[in-house]
Design an enzyme around this catalytic site. Structure first.
Site, PDB file in Angstrom:
ATOM      1  N   PRO A  47       0.803  -1.225   0.000  1.00  0.00           N
ATOM      2  CA  PRO A  47       0.000   0.000   0.000  1.00  0.00           C
ATOM      3  C   PRO A  47       0.833   1.272   0.000  1.00  0.00           C
ATOM      4  CG  PRO A  47      -0.715  -1.533   1.726  1.00  0.00           C
ATOM      5  CD  PRO A  47       0.597  -2.034   1.213  1.00  0.00           C
ATOM      6  N   GLU A  48       0.143   2.356  -0.246  1.00  0.00           N
ATOM      7  CA  GLU A  48       0.717   3.690  -0.120  1.00  0.00           C
ATOM      8  C   GLU A  48       1.253   3.894   1.295  1.00  0.00           C
ATOM      9  OE1 GLU A  48      -0.747   8.325  -0.876  1.00  0.00           O
ATOM     10  OE2 GLU A  48      -2.233   6.752  -0.572  1.00  0.00           O
TER      11      GLU A  48
END
Length: 312
Positions: A47-48
Site C-alpha cells: 500500500p501507499e
C-alpha cells in the site's frame, strides 16, 4: 497451441505501526516472504506509505494561517520515520527481492532534506530499480508532502510485463494516466489509502481504459497501530478502524480477479494471463489505434526540477 504466458501477482493489505520504521521493514520482509514463498507471487504490491506511515485522522495543527508547536513536533516525528533513497532501508528491501527473485512495489515516505515525498519504490531480482514520487498530494497531504516532478515516472520491464505505478488519487488524473498508457504499462500498480466504495469503480475503469491489469493495494489500519499519545478524529478506541482496505486485482477487461478485501489484513493473489493484454487491446488502445493525435496531443516534461543549480 502456444502455452499461456502467466504471472502470479499479489497485493498486500496491511499497515505498520506509525513512526516505527524498523517494524515496518520487518513486516514488509514477512509479508514479501509469505506472498512469494507461500503463495507463489512473482510481483507483489504494497500500500501507499507502508514504510513511513500514513497519519490517518491527524491534523498536525494546521488551521488556516497558523501552525502549532505540537503540530511541528508531530511533523518532526514523521520526518524522522521517513527514509532516504538510496539508504539502508532501501538496501534492506532490495536484499529481500534479490533473495526471493521477485518484483515488488512498496509505498514509502521519502525524506530529502526538509521535504517529504510519498513514493512508490520499485524492486526486482537485481535489487532496487527506481522510484515514483507522487505528483499531487491530496488535500491535507499537501501540508506533509512535496510534489514530485516528471523525472520519476518509470515503467519497469520485468521480462513478463511492464510495471508502472500511480499512487492513490493520481489514478484520477486523466493526463497522468494517458502518459503512463503511452509507456505501455501492462501491470498498473495502485498503492492507496482510499477505502471508499467508489475506489473500486476507479480501479475497474483504469483497467478497461488502459487495457492493463490493475493491482491495487490498500492499508488496513486500526487505531492501535498509532502511538497512544495521538488522537485521530475517529476516536481512541484501540479497535477503531481508520483505513478499511479494499485491495483488489482487476483484468484488462474490467473483471475483478481477486477482492475487494475488507475488514482485515490479508494478501490477495491472482494468476494473470498476459495474453489477455493483446485480447483486450484488440478493440481499444488509448494511445494507439484509438487515439486521435490530429485532434488531441499531450506533452510531458520529464526533466528534473531543482530549486538551485550550480555551474562552475
Amino acid at each position: 497451441m502456444t502455452p499461456a504466458r502467466t504471472v502470479t501477482a499479489a497485493v498486500v493489505q496491511a499497515a505498520a505501526p506509525l513512526f516505527d520504521t524498523p517494524a515496518a521493514l520487518t513486516r514488509a520482509d514477512e509479508l514479501l516472504r509469505e506472498a512469494v514463498g507461500r503463495r507463489g507471487a512473482e510481483v507483489v504490491v504494497f500500500p501507499e506509505a507502508f514504510v513511513g506511515g500514513y497519519p490517518k485522522g491527524l491534523d498536525l495543527g494546521v488551521p488556516v494561517g497558523s501552525r502549532t508547536p505540537e503540530g511541528r513536533d508531530l511533523f518532526r516525528r514523521y520526518h524522522a520515520a521517513a527514509i532516504e533513497v538510496p539508504g539502508p532501508e532501501v538496501a534492506t528491501l532490495a536484499a529481500v527481492t534479490r533473495e526471493l527473485a521477485c518484483h515488488a512495489v512498496v509505498g514509502a515516505i521519502e525524506r530529502q532534506g526538509g521535504t517529504l515525498y510519498c513514493v512508490a519504490l520499485f524492486f526486482g531480482p537485481d535489487g532496487y530499480l527506481g522510484l515514483h514520487r507522487k505528483l499531487m498530494p491530496t488535500a491535507a497531504e499537501r501540508c506533509l508532502w512535496g510534489q514530485g516532478d516528471g523525472s520519476t515516472l518509470p515503467v519497469i520491464d520485468t521480462g513478463a510485463g511492464r510495471l508502472g505505478a500511480a499512487i492513490c488519487w493520481e489514478n484520477y488524473m486523466p493526463l497522468f494516466r494517458t502518459a503512463m498508457y503511452a509507456k505501455g504499462v501492462d501491470l498498473w500498480c495502485a498503492p492507496t489509502v482510499d477505502d471508499r466504495d467508489a475506489w473500486q469503480a476507479t480501479m475497474r475503469h483504469v483497467a478497461v481504459e488502459g487495457r492493463c491489469f490493475v493491482l491495487s493495494a490498500n492499508q488496513y489500519l486500526r487505531r492501535d497501530a498509532l502511538p497512544a499519545d495521538l488522537h485521530p478524529v475517529r476516536g481512541d478506541a484501540p479497535d477503531t478502524v481508520l483505513i478499511n482496505g479494499g485491495s483488489v486485482i482487476v483484468s484488462p477487461l474490467g473483471e475483478v480477479l481477486a477482492g475487494p478485501l475488507r475488514d482485515g489484513e490479508g494478501i490477495l493473489t491472482a494468476t494473470l494471463d498476459l495474453d489477455d493484454l493483446a485480447r483486450a487491446r484488440f478493440d481499444f488502445d488509448a494511445t494507439g489505434h484509438y487515439a486521435r493525435p490530429d485532434v488531441f496531443a499531450l506533452h510531458v516534461d520529464e526533466s528534473a526540477r531543482a530549486a538551485v543549480t550550480y555551474r562552475s
